[in-house]
Structure formats: structure tokens, C-alpha cells
Write a protein that holds these residues in place. Structure first.
Motif, PDB file in Angstrom:
ATOM      1  N   UNK A   1      26.602  16.260  -6.342  1.00 63.98           N
ATOM      2  CA  UNK A   1      25.242  16.667  -6.008  1.00 63.98           C
ATOM      3  C   UNK A   1      24.280  15.562  -6.425  1.00 63.98           C
ATOM      4  N   UNK A   2      23.232  15.379  -5.632  1.00 57.87           N
ATOM      5  CA  UNK A   2      22.230  14.359  -5.931  1.00 57.87           C
ATOM      6  C   UNK A   2      20.874  15.015  -6.070  1.00 57.87           C
ATOM      7  N   UNK A   3      20.073  14.494  -6.973  1.00 49.34           N
ATOM      8  CA  UNK A   3      18.699  14.956  -7.159  1.00 49.34           C
ATOM      9  C   UNK A   3      17.774  13.873  -6.600  1.00 49.34           C
ATOM     10  N   UNK A   4      16.935  14.264  -5.655  1.00 51.32           N
ATOM     11  CA  UNK A   4      15.909  13.364  -5.125  1.00 51.32           C
ATOM     12  C   UNK A   4      14.689  13.521  -6.029  1.00 51.32           C
ATOM     13  N   UNK A   5      14.170  12.379  -6.484  1.00 52.77           N
ATOM     14  CA  UNK A   5      13.009  12.381  -7.362  1.00 52.77           C
ATOM     15  C   UNK A   5      11.905  11.545  -6.714  1.00 52.77           C
ATOM     16  N   UNK A   6      10.651  11.815  -7.088  1.00 56.03           N
ATOM     17  CA  UNK A   6       9.531  11.038  -6.551  1.00 56.03           C
ATOM     18  C   UNK A   6       8.444  10.886  -7.607  1.00 56.03           C
ATOM     19  N   UNK A   7       7.596   9.925  -7.350  1.00 54.27           N
ATOM     20  CA  UNK A   7       6.416   9.701  -8.199  1.00 54.27           C
ATOM     21  C   UNK A   7       5.294   9.192  -7.305  1.00 54.27           C
TER      22      UNK A   7
ATOM     23  N   UNK B   1       0.817  -1.217   0.000  1.00 56.21           N
ATOM     24  CA  UNK B   1       0.000   0.000   0.000  1.00 56.21           C
ATOM     25  C   UNK B   1       0.851   1.269   0.000  1.00 56.21           C
ATOM     26  N   UNK B   2       1.899   1.259  -0.821  1.00 59.84           N
ATOM     27  CA  UNK B   2       2.737   2.459  -0.905  1.00 59.84           C
ATOM     28  C   UNK B   2       1.991   3.559  -1.650  1.00 59.84           C
ATOM     29  N   UNK B   3       2.338   4.805  -1.335  1.00 60.68           N
ATOM     30  CA  UNK B   3       1.702   5.928  -2.014  1.00 60.68           C
ATOM     31  C   UNK B   3       2.692   6.709  -2.871  1.00 60.68           C
ATOM     32  N   UNK B   4       3.992   6.554  -2.585  1.00 58.33           N
ATOM     33  CA  UNK B   4       5.015   7.268  -3.355  1.00 58.33           C
ATOM     34  C   UNK B   4       6.237   6.397  -3.545  1.00 58.33           C
ATOM     35  N   UNK B   5       6.936   6.670  -4.635  1.00 57.71           N
ATOM     36  CA  UNK B   5       8.228   6.034  -4.908  1.00 57.71           C
ATOM     37  C   UNK B   5       9.268   7.135  -4.986  1.00 57.71           C
ATOM     38  N   UNK B   6      10.427   6.900  -4.367  1.00 58.58           N
ATOM     39  CA  UNK B   6      11.518   7.878  -4.339  1.00 58.58           C
ATOM     40  C   UNK B   6      12.803   7.249  -4.849  1.00 58.58           C
ATOM     41  N   UNK B   7      13.721   8.100  -5.266  1.00 63.25           N
ATOM     42  CA  UNK B   7      15.060   7.676  -5.639  1.00 63.25           C
ATOM     43  C   UNK B   7      15.971   8.887  -5.638  1.00 63.25           C
ATOM     44  N   UNK B   8      17.260   8.623  -5.626  1.00 63.45           N
ATOM     45  CA  UNK B   8      18.260   9.682  -5.756  1.00 63.45           C
ATOM     46  C   UNK B   8      19.083   9.371  -6.994  1.00 63.45           C
TER      47      UNK B   8
ATOM     48  N   UNK C   1       9.781   8.172 -16.833  1.00 67.50           N
ATOM     49  CA  UNK C   1       8.923   7.263 -16.071  1.00 67.50           C
ATOM     50  C   UNK C   1       7.940   8.005 -15.158  1.00 67.50           C
ATOM     51  N   UNK C   2       7.928   9.314 -15.231  1.00 69.08           N
ATOM     52  CA  UNK C   2       6.985  10.105 -14.448  1.00 69.08           C
ATOM     53  C   UNK C   2       7.505  10.586 -13.110  1.00 69.08           C
ATOM     54  N   UNK C   3       8.791  10.375 -12.836  1.00 77.11           N
ATOM     55  CA  UNK C   3       9.369  10.877 -11.591  1.00 77.11           C
ATOM     56  C   UNK C   3       9.661  12.364 -11.743  1.00 77.11           C
ATOM     57  N   UNK C   4       9.417  13.090 -10.669  1.00 75.97           N
ATOM     58  CA  UNK C   4       9.629  14.534 -10.663  1.00 75.97           C
ATOM     59  C   UNK C   4      10.735  14.888  -9.671  1.00 75.97           C
TER      60      UNK C   4
END
Length: 176
Positions: free
Chosen positions: A168-174, A123-130, A145-148
Motif C-alpha cells: 500500500x502507498x500513501x500519497x502525501x502533499x504540501x 510557479x508550483x502550488x503543491x508538492x506531492x509524493x508517494x 516537513x509539513x506533508x499531509x
């Protein structure tokens, strides 16, 4: 280890076992995948086994082999963690697709298959990555893939602990 076992007509996602270590060592010791693994130097079988045992001891972490459904050939790996809380989420830490299988749509199908699986199971609501700011190709992949973009972390230690290794890292989510 968080259990994953799902497939579609093209690919199958199953937990890594020690039988998969040979393929993992090939990818983890390739310069081509240093952004995906966060590991800059070659690792040994013993180091890989230690990583595996750490994941095995956690109910939230996953380390998934990506296999072609028709042949059972391992073509990649997906690694990360389910974060439980008020709203469960998934953090994708590693996605590797073997060079021979890149640019054929496998990455898109794998990520979507996996996210749909954990959405139902946990039941996840968001996916994250760096993603490293230096990894332009990776950033574009996740964007398609729709990550912002969520935020930027300056001087994130990616490959080591020395300041010269920082990027530097960019954190993205969907939302899922």
C-alpha cells in the motif's frame, strides 16, 4: 531534463551527470534505499544510463545531485517531475541521503531549498509524493516537513509487477 542549480550555505543541488553514476549505483544497489528508489534488485551501469537518458529526454523530469557546498562531496540524490497544468505541481519520486549524512538536518534543508527553487522557477502550488505504508520512518520524515496524507493506494506495485510485490502507498502533499 528540468534544470536545477541552486544552493544555500550547506548544500548545492545540481543536475546529475554521468560522472555521478558511481555514487548512484552505490545507493540504487543498497537495500537501505529500496523504498526511496522503488528498485528492489541491483541495477547495472547500463540500466542506470538508460534511466538517465530517459530523464535527459524530458523537460519535466529532474534528477538532482545533492552536494555539500564546502567540499563538493555528493551526499544524495533527488528525483521527480514537474507537472504543468492549470496549477503546476512537483512530484518527488526519490530522495536519498547517504547514511553518513542522515539525522543531521540535511533532508529538511534540501527539500525546502528545492521546493522554494521550483516554486519560484515554475510557479508550483503543491508538492506531492508517494511513500510506502511499510516505510514508517519515511512517512514520519515527510510529515515533519509539513506533508499531509492525501489518499491511500491499495496494492500498489512498488518493486515489481507480481501481486506478491505489491504494497500500500500513501500519497502525501504540501501546499507551497
Amino acid at each position: 531534463m528540468y534544470s536545477v542549480n541552486t544552493k544555500n550555505k550547506d548544500v548545492c543541488l545540481m543536475n546529475i551527470t554521468p560522472m555521478d553514476f558511481k555514487c548512484l549505483l552505490k545507493w540504487y544497489n543498497s537495500n537501505d534505499f529500496k523504498y526511496a528508489t522503488g528498485i528492489e534488485r541491483c541495477i547495472t551501469l547500463q540500466q542506470l544510463a538508460k534511466m538517465y537518458n530517459k530523464v535527459q529526454d524530458s523537460e519535466e523530469q529532474f534528477w538532482v545531485g545533492i552536494f555539500i557546498s564546502s567540499t563538493s562531496e555528493m551526499i544524495g540524490v533527488l528525483m521527480g517531475q514537474i507537472k504543468y497544468g492549470a496549477k503546476a505541481s512537483v512530484w518527488i519520486k526519490t530522495l536519498i541521503i547517504d547514511k553518513a549524512f542522515q539525522n543531521k538536518g540535511y533532508g529538511f534543508r534540501i527539500v525546502n531549498l528545492f521546493i522554494n527553487y521550483v516554486k519560484i522557477k515554475s510557479k508550483i502550488s503543491k508538492a506531492y509524493l508517494a511513500v510506502s505504508e511499510c516505510n514508517v520512518r519515511g512517512y514520519k520524515f515527510w510529515k515533519r516537513l509539513g506533508f499531509e496524507r492525501y489518499r491511500r493506494i491499495n496494492q500498489c506495485s512498488l518493486f515489481g509487477e507480481k501481486a506478491t510485490d505489491a504494497t500500500n502507498a500513501i500519497i502525501m502533499f504540501r501546499s507551497v
